[in-house]
Design a protein around this motif. Structure first.
Motif, PDB file in Angstrom:
ATOM      1  N   ARG A  36       0.831  -1.194   0.000  1.00 27.14           N
ATOM      2  CA  ARG A  36       0.000   0.000   0.000  1.00 27.14           C
ATOM      3  C   ARG A  36       0.870   1.250   0.000  1.00 27.14           C
ATOM      4  O   ARG A  36       2.009   1.225   0.443  1.00 27.14           O
ATOM      5  CB  ARG A  36      -0.944   0.005   1.200  1.00 27.14           C
ATOM      6  CG  ARG A  36      -0.268   0.157   2.557  1.00 27.14           C
ATOM      7  CD  ARG A  36      -1.284  -0.021   3.667  1.00 27.14           C
ATOM      8  NE  ARG A  36      -0.675   0.149   4.989  1.00 27.14           N
ATOM      9  CZ  ARG A  36      -1.304  -0.083   6.131  1.00 27.14           C
ATOM     10  NH1 ARG A  36      -2.573  -0.510   6.127  1.00 27.14           N
ATOM     11  NH2 ARG A  36      -0.685   0.102   7.290  1.00 27.14           N
ATOM     12  N   GLN A  37       0.287   2.314  -0.515  1.00 21.21           N
ATOM     13  CA  GLN A  37       0.991   3.592  -0.547  1.00 21.21           C
ATOM     14  C   GLN A  37       0.018   4.698  -0.170  1.00 21.21           C
ATOM     15  O   GLN A  37      -0.969   4.938  -0.877  1.00 21.21           O
ATOM     16  CB  GLN A  37       1.593   3.861  -1.923  1.00 21.21           C
ATOM     17  CG  GLN A  37       2.454   5.097  -1.967  1.00 21.21           C
ATOM     18  CD  GLN A  37       3.302   5.181  -3.220  1.00 21.21           C
ATOM     19  OE1 GLN A  37       3.020   4.539  -4.234  1.00 21.21           O
ATOM     20  NE2 GLN A  37       4.373   5.954  -3.165  1.00 21.21           N
ATOM     21  N   ALA A  38       0.319   5.342   0.939  1.00 19.18           N
ATOM     22  CA  ALA A  38      -0.485   6.475   1.398  1.00 19.18           C
ATOM     23  C   ALA A  38       0.067   7.756   0.790  1.00 19.18           C
ATOM     24  O   ALA A  38       1.248   7.813   0.407  1.00 19.18           O
ATOM     25  CB  ALA A  38      -0.461   6.542   2.919  1.00 19.18           C
ATOM     26  N   PRO A  39      -0.733   8.801   0.700  1.00 13.77           N
ATOM     27  CA  PRO A  39      -0.265  10.068   0.123  1.00 13.77           C
ATOM     28  C   PRO A  39       0.971  10.581   0.846  1.00 13.77           C
ATOM     29  O   PRO A  39       1.013  10.641   2.070  1.00 13.77           O
ATOM     30  CB  PRO A  39      -1.466  11.000   0.336  1.00 13.77           C
ATOM     31  CG  PRO A  39      -2.639  10.096   0.387  1.00 13.77           C
ATOM     32  CD  PRO A  39      -2.161   8.848   1.067  1.00 13.77           C
ATOM     33  N   GLY A  40       1.988  10.922   0.073  1.00 17.39           N
ATOM     34  CA  GLY A  40       3.204  11.473   0.639  1.00 17.39           C
ATOM     35  C   GLY A  40       4.113  10.464   1.297  1.00 17.39           C
ATOM     36  O   GLY A  40       5.129  10.837   1.894  1.00 17.39           O
ATOM     37  N   LYS A  41       3.774   9.190   1.198  1.00 13.77           N
ATOM     38  CA  LYS A  41       4.592   8.158   1.830  1.00 13.77           C
ATOM     39  C   LYS A  41       5.074   7.159   0.797  1.00 13.77           C
ATOM     40  O   LYS A  41       4.515   7.051  -0.295  1.00 13.77           O
ATOM     41  CB  LYS A  41       3.796   7.446   2.923  1.00 13.77           C
ATOM     42  CG  LYS A  41       3.412   8.337   4.087  1.00 13.77           C
ATOM     43  CD  LYS A  41       2.767   7.533   5.195  1.00 13.77           C
ATOM     44  CE  LYS A  41       2.431   8.402   6.395  1.00 13.77           C
ATOM     45  NZ  LYS A  41       1.816   7.612   7.490  1.00 13.77           N
ATOM     46  N   ARG A  43       5.729   3.371  -0.711  1.00 13.52           N
ATOM     47  CA  ARG A  43       4.958   2.133  -0.725  1.00 13.52           C
ATOM     48  C   ARG A  43       5.505   1.186   0.329  1.00 13.52           C
ATOM     49  O   ARG A  43       6.722   1.050   0.484  1.00 13.52           O
ATOM     50  CB  ARG A  43       5.034   1.497  -2.105  1.00 13.52           C
ATOM     51  CG  ARG A  43       4.166   0.262  -2.283  1.00 13.52           C
ATOM     52  CD  ARG A  43       4.089  -0.122  -3.746  1.00 13.52           C
ATOM     53  NE  ARG A  43       5.400  -0.397  -4.303  1.00 13.52           N
ATOM     54  CZ  ARG A  43       5.630  -0.545  -5.591  1.00 13.52           C
ATOM     55  NH1 ARG A  43       4.636  -0.430  -6.474  1.00 13.52           N
ATOM     56  NH2 ARG A  43       6.846  -0.800  -6.036  1.00 13.52           N
ATOM     57  N   GLU A  44       4.610   0.497   1.054  1.00  8.66           N
ATOM     58  CA  GLU A  44       5.044  -0.417   2.099  1.00  8.66           C
ATOM     59  C   GLU A  44       4.394  -1.788   1.921  1.00  8.66           C
ATOM     60  O   GLU A  44       3.272  -1.909   1.425  1.00  8.66           O
ATOM     61  CB  GLU A  44       4.708   0.135   3.493  1.00  8.66           C
ATOM     62  CG  GLU A  44       3.240   0.236   3.818  1.00  8.66           C
ATOM     63  CD  GLU A  44       2.988   0.674   5.258  1.00  8.66           C
ATOM     64  OE1 GLU A  44       3.937   0.743   6.064  1.00  8.66           O
ATOM     65  OE2 GLU A  44       1.808   0.943   5.585  1.00  8.66           O
ATOM     66  N   PHE A  45       5.118  -2.783   2.347  1.00  7.58           N
ATOM     67  CA  PHE A  45       4.626  -4.156   2.341  1.00  7.58           C
ATOM     68  C   PHE A  45       3.520  -4.301   3.374  1.00  7.58           C
ATOM     69  O   PHE A  45       3.625  -3.805   4.496  1.00  7.58           O
ATOM     70  CB  PHE A  45       5.780  -5.096   2.677  1.00  7.58           C
ATOM     71  CG  PHE A  45       5.360  -6.497   3.003  1.00  7.58           C
ATOM     72  CD1 PHE A  45       5.190  -6.890   4.314  1.00  7.58           C
ATOM     73  CD2 PHE A  45       5.140  -7.414   1.996  1.00  7.58           C
ATOM     74  CE1 PHE A  45       4.803  -8.185   4.630  1.00  7.58           C
ATOM     75  CE2 PHE A  45       4.754  -8.711   2.286  1.00  7.58           C
ATOM     76  CZ  PHE A  45       4.586  -9.102   3.613  1.00  7.58           C
ATOM     77  N   VAL A  46       2.450  -4.999   3.002  1.00  8.83           N
ATOM     78  CA  VAL A  46       1.343  -5.244   3.915  1.00  8.83           C
ATOM     79  C   VAL A  46       1.245  -6.721   4.282  1.00  8.83           C
ATOM     80  O   VAL A  46       1.168  -7.079   5.457  1.00  8.83           O
ATOM     81  CB  VAL A  46       0.007  -4.780   3.314  1.00  8.83           C
ATOM     82  CG1 VAL A  46      -1.159  -5.154   4.232  1.00  8.83           C
ATOM     83  CG2 VAL A  46       0.030  -3.290   3.045  1.00  8.83           C
ATOM     84  N   SER A  47       1.268  -7.576   3.270  1.00  9.40           N
ATOM     85  CA  SER A  47       1.079  -9.002   3.529  1.00  9.40           C
ATOM     86  C   SER A  47       1.521  -9.794   2.314  1.00  9.40           C
ATOM     87  O   SER A  47       1.551  -9.276   1.191  1.00  9.40           O
ATOM     88  CB  SER A  47      -0.386  -9.293   3.838  1.00  9.40           C
ATOM     89  OG  SER A  47      -0.577 -10.650   4.158  1.00  9.40           O
ATOM     90  N   ALA A  48       1.856 -11.070   2.544  1.00 11.52           N
ATOM     91  CA  ALA A  48       2.231 -11.951   1.444  1.00 11.52           C
ATOM     92  C   ALA A  48       1.857 -13.384   1.786  1.00 11.52           C
ATOM     93  O   ALA A  48       1.717 -13.745   2.959  1.00 11.52           O
ATOM     94  CB  ALA A  48       3.720 -11.839   1.139  1.00 11.52           C
ATOM     95  N   ILE A  49       1.708 -14.184   0.732  1.00 10.53           N
ATOM     96  CA  ILE A  49       1.325 -15.579   0.890  1.00 10.53           C
ATOM     97  C   ILE A  49       2.106 -16.422  -0.098  1.00 10.53           C
ATOM     98  O   ILE A  49       2.312 -16.029  -1.251  1.00 10.53           O
ATOM     99  CB  ILE A  49      -0.208 -15.733   0.692  1.00 10.53           C
ATOM    100  CG1 ILE A  49      -0.679 -17.140   1.031  1.00 10.53           C
ATOM    101  CG2 ILE A  49      -0.633 -15.323  -0.720  1.00 10.53           C
ATOM    102  CD1 ILE A  49      -2.188 -17.256   1.143  1.00 10.53           C
TER     103      ILE A  49
END
Length: 121
Positions: A36-41, A43-49
């Motif tokens: 996910r990527q929030a405004p001004g931030k 991209r970050e990992f959230v989950s994986a399978i």
């Protein structure tokens, strides 16, 4: 090709389920992930399978609230998001790894177009 769906506007404490439909590759051979990527931030990992669904990983802040899953017969990955918080607001991206397992994170090579998730307080 990866196509996300299921984003939208939800109140804090609510739930959404994101879907990621895959085509063009042997879906069951590869690990899948959500970022996910929030405004001004960044991209970050959230989950994986992993390819079989036997291994999952989560960002610490979503553990216990989000659940990743996959249906290889339907070539689709999911992210169930419960008890959502305003800080979960971001564009969520589905990604496919180049190998059956999700390490390293840099191995996520194929990306969807993203779906907006907005959590109101």
């Amino acid at each position: 090709q990866l196509v996300e769906s299921g984003g939208g506007l939800v109140q804090a404490g609510g739930s959404l389920r994101l879907s990621c439909a895959a085509s063009g590759r042997t879906f069951s051979y590869y690990a899948m992930g959500w970022f996910r990527q929030a405004p001004g931030k960044e991209r970050e990992f959230v989950s994986a399978i992993s390819f079989s669904g036997g291994q999952t990983y989560y960002l610490e802040s979503v553990k216990g609230r989000f659940t990743i899953s996959r249906d290889n017969a339907k070539r689709t990955a999911y992210l169930q998001m419960n008890n959502m918080k305003p800080e979960d607001t971001a564009v969520y991206y589905c990604a496919a790894h180049e190998s059956p397992y999700m390490n390293p994170v840099s191995g996520f090579k194929w990306w969807g177009q993203g779906t907006q998730v907005t959590v109101s307080s």
